[in-house]
Design a protein around this motif. Structure first.
Motif, mmCIF file in Angstrom:
data_model
loop_
_atom_site.group_PDB
_atom_site.id
_atom_site.type_symbol
_atom_site.label_atom_id
_atom_site.label_comp_id
_atom_site.label_asym_id
_atom_site.label_seq_id
_atom_site.Cartn_x
_atom_site.Cartn_y
_atom_site.Cartn_z
ATOM 1 N N GLY A 92 -2.384 -1.003 6.678
ATOM 2 C CA GLY A 92 -2.932 -0.569 5.398
ATOM 3 C C GLY A 92 -4.325 -1.138 5.209
ATOM 4 O O GLY A 92 -5.099 -1.247 6.161
ATOM 5 N N ASP A 102 0.831 -1.211 0.000
ATOM 6 C CA ASP A 102 0.000 0.000 0.000
ATOM 7 C C ASP A 102 0.863 1.257 0.000
ATOM 8 O O ASP A 102 0.558 2.241 -0.667
ATOM 9 C CB ASP A 102 -0.889 0.024 1.259
ATOM 10 C CG ASP A 102 -2.018 -0.990 1.210
ATOM 11 O OD1 ASP A 102 -2.472 -1.319 0.097
ATOM 12 O OD2 ASP A 102 -2.451 -1.441 2.288
ATOM 13 N N THR A 125 -4.588 3.309 0.118
ATOM 14 C CA THR A 125 -4.175 1.898 0.013
ATOM 15 C C THR A 125 -4.492 1.357 -1.377
ATOM 16 O O THR A 125 -5.026 2.064 -2.234
ATOM 17 C CB THR A 125 -4.934 1.001 1.024
ATOM 18 O OG1 THR A 125 -6.291 0.862 0.566
ATOM 19 C CG2 THR A 125 -4.914 1.580 2.429
#
Ligand SMILES: [Zn+2]
Length: 458
Positions: free
Chosen positions: A265, A198, A426
């Motif tokens: 994330g 991410d 993300t």
């Protein structure tokens, strides 16, 4: 294989020296006996409150209490029942705050794992007190982090707090923790693989640059920490030490980065959805690490799918033109989130990461240009979903939504909602921006939640 002792010297000791908060971390066999003398060196007062739940107290309460007493402390104990498990909620910490408020000289000592540590961390911060944490399981990465991930009015947030002044992790205690708790810690650490993915994507689009301190502390060592899940199940001290060192290093990375980006994330956003819903399975609350393990499996599946796509052929103008405006995105929040308070908060988080069409165009142009390079970097960085599923299973962690009582439709709803609850960029946001979210989610969730063919058992 690098010995964990050398990692304590090379990673943990420098992190402790650099920490503005934590002055001592002891990870070894037998170190619980050091609690009293260590505490005596950290506070001029000789009053301590030992906070625990009954499971944590059973694991390490007596030696901690005796050690503090022998070091000259008057010790009060406040023990919550372990069944039902204490809630990770601000409201649950209020009695701890009251205890500390009533005794301004008392030194708080947390004996336990995730929730107890977070409650004491919060209570100590609220009363402007330093605290000592005695870990009883390698079950999560929050021992050395500043934030306390607690629900406040039903909404899971990382509340700014302060890491412990000292951490004691006696491997003899930690190795005896229930095996499933070790699996949770392994799951929480495994999440750092997609969380790193991410961050690579956030860096690519200019949403959040990778730093040169928190990133290497976690990502340069992650494969080693996750390398021998089968030995964790056997309660092997070396494997346990490596896992605990990894979880501890992640906590420091969060302190140095001043956010939970290095640790959290999309895998954690998915887990937070279930935690907010109070997801239960088998008559108990699903733990943080178990939820993260499944979130990690899902997120790595999304990355696997994404890595098979050729983004050098993106139609930037078309994607920019059709991207939903903020009002449309916020209407979507109302559509997918029933809880009014959670929806209100999610709209704030969604607005914080929304970008206008000019910015989106710049991002997509960059993605199209840099995709082959980033694709390679992601391939080197990420575990494949199938590999991770094997490793998680060996460590005793859940991997499929069904393992924690999440149905196919529930899983689908969670993935569709998760990105709205945090402003952090993300792979979920990335997939939406490149116009591939629906396809990716249908493929990955469908595969993970598919019923066995012809009812065949595994
Ligand atoms: Zn976590």
């Amino acid at each position: 294989m690098a010995s964990w002792m050398s990692q304590i010297e090379k990673l943990i000791a420098p992190a402790v020296r650099a920490s503005k908060v934590t002055q001592a971390v002891q990870i070894d066999r037998g170190v619980i006996g050091n609690t009293g003398p260590l505490a005596a060196g950290l506070t001029p007062h000789r009053r301590a409150v030992l906070f625990a739940d009954s499971a944590g107290f059973a694991a390490a309460g007596a030696p901690v209490r005796d050690g503090l007493t022998n070091a000259g402390f008057h010790v009060e104990t406040q023990v919550l029942p372990a069944d039902p498990l204490p809630e990770a909620a601000v409201e649950q910490a209020i009695p701890f705050v009251q205890t500390l408020t009533a005794d301004p000289d008392a030194f708080p000592v947390s004996v336990g794992s995730g929730v107890i540590n977070d409650l004491v961390k919060y209570a100590a911060f609220r009363t402007d007190r330093r605290y000592l944490s005695v870990a009883t399981a390698a079950s999560m990465d929050g021992y050395t982090s500043a934030g306390a991930p607690l629900a406040e009015g039903g909404f899971k947030v990382t509340i700014p707090a302060r890491a412990p002044i000292a951490l004691i992790a006696d491997l003899d205690v930690i190795a005896k923790a229930p095996r499933e708790m070790t699996g949770w810690g392994y799951g929480d650490l495994a999440g750092k693989s997609p969380a790193g993915g991410d961050w690579i994507l956030a860096d690519l689009v200019g949403a959040e640059a990778i730093d040169d301190r928190a990133w290497p502390l976690v990502q340069d060592n992650l494969h080693g920490w996750l390398a021998d899940p089968q030995h964790l199940m056997a309660r092997d001290f070396d494997a346990m030490a490596r896992l605990f060192i990894g979880l501890t290093a992640v906590g420091f990375a969060m302190e140095f980065h001043a956010t939970s980006r290095p640790a959290s994330g999309a895998d954690h956003q998915i887990a937070h959805m279930w935690e907010m819903e109070g997801l239960r399975h088998g008559g108990r609350k699903v733990s943080h690490g178990a939820a993260v393990a499944v979130g990690t499996t899902v997120t790595l599946g999304l990355f696997d799918w994404l890595l098979a796509q050729d983004l050098t052929r993106l139609d930037v103008d078309q994607l920019t033109h059709t991207f939903p405006d903020l009002a449309t995105q916020q209407a979507k929040v109302d559509e997918v989130i029933d809880h009014p308070q959670i929806a209100a908060r999610a709209k704030v988080e969604t607005a914080a990461k929304w970008v206008d069409r000019d910015v989106l165009k710049t991002r997509l142009t960059r993605v199209k240009r840099d995709w082959p390079r980033v694709q390679n970097r992601l391939r080197r960085h990420l575990f494949r979903q199938d590999t991770m599923i094997d490793m998680l299973r060996q460590a005793g962690a859940p991997t499929a939504p069904d393992d924690i009582g999440v149905s196919a439709s529930h899983m689908m709803r969670t993935v569709r909602t998760a990105a709205f609850i945090r402003s952090r960029y993300t792979v979920l946001d990335f997939l939406k921006e490149v116009g591939l979210f629906d396809q990716a989610v249908a493929h990955v969730v469908g595969r993970l939640t598919a019923a066995p063919v012809n009812g065949a058992a595994e």
